[in-house]
Scaffold this motif. Structure first.
Motif, PDB file in Angstrom:
ATOM      1  N   PRO A   1     -18.531   4.748  -9.946  1.00 60.07           N
ATOM      2  CA  PRO A   1     -17.743   5.023  -8.730  1.00 60.07           C
ATOM      3  C   PRO A   1     -16.498   4.139  -8.618  1.00 60.07           C
ATOM      4  O   PRO A   1     -16.548   2.938  -8.876  1.00 60.07           O
ATOM      5  N   VAL A   2     -15.387   4.764  -8.233  1.00 60.70           N
ATOM      6  CA  VAL A   2     -14.132   4.069  -7.961  1.00 60.70           C
ATOM      7  C   VAL A   2     -13.683   4.490  -6.570  1.00 60.70           C
ATOM      8  O   VAL A   2     -13.579   5.686  -6.290  1.00 60.70           O
ATOM      9  N   VAL A   3     -13.453   3.527  -5.685  1.00 63.61           N
ATOM     10  CA  VAL A   3     -13.078   3.834  -4.302  1.00 63.61           C
ATOM     11  C   VAL A   3     -11.609   3.473  -4.070  1.00 63.61           C
ATOM     12  O   VAL A   3     -11.178   2.368  -4.380  1.00 63.61           O
ATOM     13  N   LEU A   4     -10.871   4.422  -3.515  1.00 66.67           N
ATOM     14  CA  LEU A   4      -9.468   4.216  -3.172  1.00 66.67           C
ATOM     15  C   LEU A   4      -9.309   4.416  -1.672  1.00 66.67           C
ATOM     16  O   LEU A   4      -9.829   5.381  -1.112  1.00 66.67           O
ATOM     17  N   SER A   5      -8.575   3.499  -1.015  1.00 63.32           N
ATOM     18  CA  SER A   5      -8.426   3.591   0.426  1.00 63.32           C
ATOM     19  C   SER A   5      -7.002   3.258   0.830  1.00 63.32           C
ATOM     20  O   SER A   5      -6.306   2.494   0.152  1.00 63.32           O
ATOM     21  N   GLY A   6      -6.566   3.848   1.933  1.00 62.47           N
ATOM     22  CA  GLY A   6      -5.228   3.568   2.442  1.00 62.47           C
ATOM     23  C   GLY A   6      -4.869   4.561   3.526  1.00 62.47           C
ATOM     24  O   GLY A   6      -5.709   5.354   3.962  1.00 62.47           O
ATOM     25  N   GLN A   7      -3.628   4.528   3.962  1.00 63.97           N
ATOM     26  CA  GLN A   7      -3.173   5.441   5.004  1.00 63.97           C
ATOM     27  C   GLN A   7      -3.041   6.840   4.408  1.00 63.97           C
ATOM     28  O   GLN A   7      -2.282   7.051   3.464  1.00 63.97           O
ATOM     29  N   GLY A   8      -3.782   7.763   4.972  1.00 66.45           N
ATOM     30  CA  GLY A   8      -3.803   9.109   4.432  1.00 66.45           C
ATOM     31  C   GLY A   8      -2.756  10.025   5.008  1.00 66.45           C
ATOM     32  O   GLY A   8      -2.639  11.170   4.585  1.00 66.45           O
ATOM     33  N   ALA A   9      -1.996   9.562   5.982  1.00 72.25           N
ATOM     34  CA  ALA A   9      -1.002  10.433   6.615  1.00 72.25           C
ATOM     35  C   ALA A   9       0.103   9.571   7.211  1.00 72.25           C
ATOM     36  O   ALA A   9       0.052   8.350   7.180  1.00 72.25           O
ATOM     37  N   GLY A  10       1.103  10.246   7.784  1.00 70.18           N
ATOM     38  CA  GLY A  10       2.238   9.550   8.384  1.00 70.18           C
ATOM     39  C   GLY A  10       3.468   9.700   7.507  1.00 70.18           C
ATOM     40  O   GLY A  10       3.374   9.835   6.288  1.00 70.18           O
ATOM     41  N   PRO A  11       4.647   9.689   8.123  1.00 70.74           N
ATOM     42  CA  PRO A  11       5.873   9.952   7.375  1.00 70.74           C
ATOM     43  C   PRO A  11       6.175   8.938   6.275  1.00 70.74           C
ATOM     44  O   PRO A  11       6.596   9.321   5.185  1.00 70.74           O
ATOM     45  N   LEU A  12       5.980   7.638   6.524  1.00 68.01           N
ATOM     46  CA  LEU A  12       6.332   6.642   5.514  1.00 68.01           C
ATOM     47  C   LEU A  12       5.404   6.691   4.296  1.00 68.01           C
ATOM     48  O   LEU A  12       5.887   6.760   3.156  1.00 68.01           O
ATOM     49  N   PRO A  13       4.062   6.663   4.469  1.00 63.21           N
ATOM     50  CA  PRO A  13       3.189   6.773   3.290  1.00 63.21           C
ATOM     51  C   PRO A  13       3.377   8.085   2.534  1.00 63.21           C
ATOM     52  O   PRO A  13       3.379   8.109   1.303  1.00 63.21           O
ATOM     53  N   THR A  14       3.537   9.194   3.277  1.00 65.39           N
ATOM     54  CA  THR A  14       3.702  10.492   2.626  1.00 65.39           C
ATOM     55  C   THR A  14       5.014  10.551   1.851  1.00 65.39           C
ATOM     56  O   THR A  14       5.047  11.026   0.703  1.00 65.39           O
ATOM     57  N   ALA A  15       6.096  10.055   2.440  1.00 66.13           N
ATOM     58  CA  ALA A  15       7.383  10.040   1.742  1.00 66.13           C
ATOM     59  C   ALA A  15       7.322   9.151   0.508  1.00 66.13           C
ATOM     60  O   ALA A  15       7.943   9.463  -0.526  1.00 66.13           O
ATOM     61  N   SER A  16       6.561   8.063   0.582  1.00 64.07           N
ATOM     62  CA  SER A  16       6.398   7.182  -0.576  1.00 64.07           C
ATOM     63  C   SER A  16       5.757   7.930  -1.735  1.00 64.07           C
ATOM     64  O   SER A  16       6.226   7.850  -2.888  1.00 64.07           O
ATOM     65  N   ALA A  17       4.676   8.683  -1.448  1.00 64.45           N
ATOM     66  CA  ALA A  17       3.999   9.444  -2.498  1.00 64.45           C
ATOM     67  C   ALA A  17       4.911  10.536  -3.055  1.00 64.45           C
ATOM     68  O   ALA A  17       4.945  10.774  -4.270  1.00 64.45           O
TER      69      ALA A  17
END
Length: 332
Positions: free
Chosen positions: A295-311
């Motif tokens: 198992p590998v777990v990844l966590s962070g902000q899943g929504a919002g303009p800044l995180p989404t624009a970064s991706a």
């Protein structure tokens, strides 16, 4: 050495599209320094000139029809952030067939048209990248690609909807009633005025269908997912879970069962010794299990303009750098 100019077209200048335009402007020098690429907003598909002005884009970048963008040889990468199934899915197909790389954050269009979109990208030898569609700002698909290189993915499980996680967290931690927690989520911009897609589990089902499609190497349709939302979760159930040392979370899971797969989105009791029980507020967390890495777990902000624009911006750079080689290889 001269920077190579990369023309970007943005379909839609809503909250996310405007954030992408700002990110290109603000991070342009950094990207040029690191990769020798000069990103330029070549065109935007947007009827509102006011939106273009608010995004500090010149009027000449505005296109009122897709044909203008398709025929523009200066457009290398198209960013689709219109939302909804149509016309977004049709626009992405047309862009790929016109020889443009496509980057999208649109989980509904992708989940419902995954097979034809990936086939069109393969036939056109163009990139179809969608990091922002599932985990927002979490580098999920990059990790997925690395794990798939040496593993067979046996299970995907996690919290993939920040709105419902915020509501359930408020109910557990503050003793807030469901309606009050939902209203607060709407006030903060985590939930839409019509929250049905989130609270009834549709958004999570779209994301799970995308991840399952990658895992199985075939188009898994959203209606294959056994879906239950959070509207039936009571304050008593949330309190009881907390007393047991755990939490109720909206869990999306895809698990291999021989040659079949079990797909479910449902409110689930998560014991306190599991990391997912402690993912709070509007954060997401996804556990990928490989047959070798575990198992590998990844966590962070899943929504919002800044995180989404970064991706999205990361995907634009990858498309410009390596083209179709950046596509996620399907599992089996």
């Amino acid at each position: 050495m001269n920077d190579r100019q990369v023309g970007v077209a943005i379909l839609g200048l809503g909250t996310i599209g405007s954030a992408v335009a700002r990110a290109i402007r603000e991070q342009g020098d950094l990207i040029a320094e690191r990769y020798g690429l000069r990103l330029v907003v070549q065109a935007v598909l947007e009827r509102s000139r006011d939106r273009a002005a608010r995004a500090d884009l010149p009027p000449e970048t505005i296109a009122t029809d897709l044909a203008t963008i398709l025929s523009d040889d200066g457009v290398d990468v198209v960013v689709e952030v219109l939302g909804g199934e149509q016309p977004a899915a049709d626009f992405m197909l047309r862009c790929l067939r016109a020889g443009k790389h496509v980057v999208t954050a649109n989980k509904e269009a992708l989940a419902k048209h995954f097979g034809e979109l990936t086939a069109a990208a393969q036939e056109a030898e163009r990139a179809l990248l969608f990091e922002a569609s599932v985990g927002g700002g979490i580098p999920l698909l990059v990790s997925y690609r690395q794990i798939l290189a040496a593993n067979r993915i046996t299970r995907v499980r996690g919290i993939v909807n920040g709105t419902t996680n915020f509501i359930l967290s408020q109910m557990a931690e503050q003793g807030t009633a469901y309606d009050t927690a939902l209203a607060e989520a709407q006030r903060l911009g985590y939930a839409e005025p019509d929250p049905t897609a989130d609270v009834e589990g549709y958004d999570a089902a779209y994301k799970l269908a995308i991840l399952a499609s990658l895992m199985l190497g075939r188009h898994v349709r959203p209606d294959e997912v056994d879906r239950t939302g959070i509207t039936g979760v009571t304050a008593e159930e949330v309190a009881a879970a907390r007393e047991r040392g755990g939490a109720i979370k909206l869990i999306a899971s895809a698990e291999r069962d021989g040659d079949a797969v079990r797909l479910q989105v449902a409110p689930t009791f998560v014991p306190g010794d599991n990391l997912l029980a402690h993912v709070s507020a509007n954060f997401n967390a996804i556990e990928l299990t490989g047959d070798r890495v575990g198992p590998v777990v990844l966590s962070g902000q899943g929504a919002g303009p800044l995180p989404t624009a970064s991706a999205i911006l990361s995907d634009v750079v990858e498309a410009a750098r390596v083209g179709a080689a950046a596509n996620v290889v399907l599992g089996a």
